[in-house]
Motif scaffolding. Structure first.
Motif, PDB file in Angstrom:
ATOM      1  N   LYS A   1       0.842  -1.194   0.000  1.00  0.00           N
ATOM      2  CA  LYS A   1       0.000   0.000   0.000  1.00  0.00           C
ATOM      3  C   LYS A   1       0.874   1.239   0.000  1.00  0.00           C
ATOM      4  N   VAL A   2       0.359   2.303  -0.571  1.00  0.00           N
ATOM      5  CA  VAL A   2       1.054   3.582  -0.579  1.00  0.00           C
ATOM      6  C   VAL A   2       0.802   4.255   0.762  1.00  0.00           C
ATOM      7  N   ARG A   3       1.854   4.740   1.368  1.00  0.00           N
ATOM      8  CA  ARG A   3       1.738   5.349   2.690  1.00  0.00           C
ATOM      9  C   ARG A   3       2.430   6.704   2.738  1.00  0.00           C
ATOM     10  N   TRP A   4       1.958   7.538   3.662  1.00  0.00           N
ATOM     11  CA  TRP A   4       2.615   8.794   3.998  1.00  0.00           C
ATOM     12  C   TRP A   4       3.342   8.590   5.319  1.00  0.00           C
TER      13      TRP A   4
ATOM     14  N   ASP B   1       1.752  -0.158  13.060  1.00  0.00           N
ATOM     15  CA  ASP B   1       1.332   0.846  12.073  1.00  0.00           C
ATOM     16  C   ASP B   1       0.836   0.169  10.803  1.00  0.00           C
ATOM     17  N   ILE B   2       1.530  -0.888  10.377  1.00  0.00           N
ATOM     18  CA  ILE B   2       1.127  -1.619   9.170  1.00  0.00           C
ATOM     19  C   ILE B   2      -0.238  -2.261   9.384  1.00  0.00           C
TER      20      ILE B   2
ATOM     21  N   LYS C   1      -1.933   2.846   9.420  1.00  0.00           N
ATOM     22  CA  LYS C   1      -1.553   4.243   9.667  1.00  0.00           C
ATOM     23  C   LYS C   1      -0.843   4.799   8.439  1.00  0.00           C
ATOM     24  N   GLY C   2      -1.255   5.983   8.007  1.00  0.00           N
ATOM     25  CA  GLY C   2      -0.611   6.656   6.892  1.00  0.00           C
ATOM     26  C   GLY C   2      -0.991   6.150   5.517  1.00  0.00           C
TER      27      GLY C   2
ATOM     28  N   ILE D   1      -5.656  10.858   4.688  1.00  0.00           N
ATOM     29  CA  ILE D   1      -4.706   9.964   5.356  1.00  0.00           C
ATOM     30  C   ILE D   1      -5.292   9.458   6.664  1.00  0.00           C
ATOM     31  N   GLU D   2      -5.225   8.137   6.882  1.00  0.00           N
ATOM     32  CA  GLU D   2      -5.673   7.529   8.132  1.00  0.00           C
ATOM     33  C   GLU D   2      -4.837   8.044   9.295  1.00  0.00           C
TER      34      GLU D   2
END
Length: 75
Positions: free
Chosen positions: A22-25, A36-37, A41-42, A73-74
């Motif tokens: 997944k794409v994350r910030w 977090d994964i 998160k993000g 963003i989550e």
């Protein structure tokens, strides 16, 4: 859309990939932990996933070399 940095028209396009992750910030200096994964998160909700690829719509400025994307963003 005009570039917010130099005011010239931007080119519309997308960021895409193979869909395995997944794409994350993640902010500079932060680490991504297993919790977090699992909590996502993000994760960028604007990414459209399928079994083999994802894409994110955005705008590219050829002068500034910047991409502008809209996303949620989550936390």
């Amino acid at each position: 859309m005009n570039c917010p940095f130099c005011s010239i028209p931007m080119k519309e396009g997308c960021i895409s990939g193979d869909g395995r992750t997944k794409v994350r910030w993640i902010e500079n200096g932060d680490k991504l932990y297993l919790s977090d994964i699992l909590s996502e998160k993000g994760v960028l909700k604007s990414a459209k996933y399928s079994l083999v690829k994802f894409s994110i719509s955005g705008y590219y400025c050829i002068v500034c070399r910047k991409i502008i994307i809209d996303t949620d963003i989550e936390k």
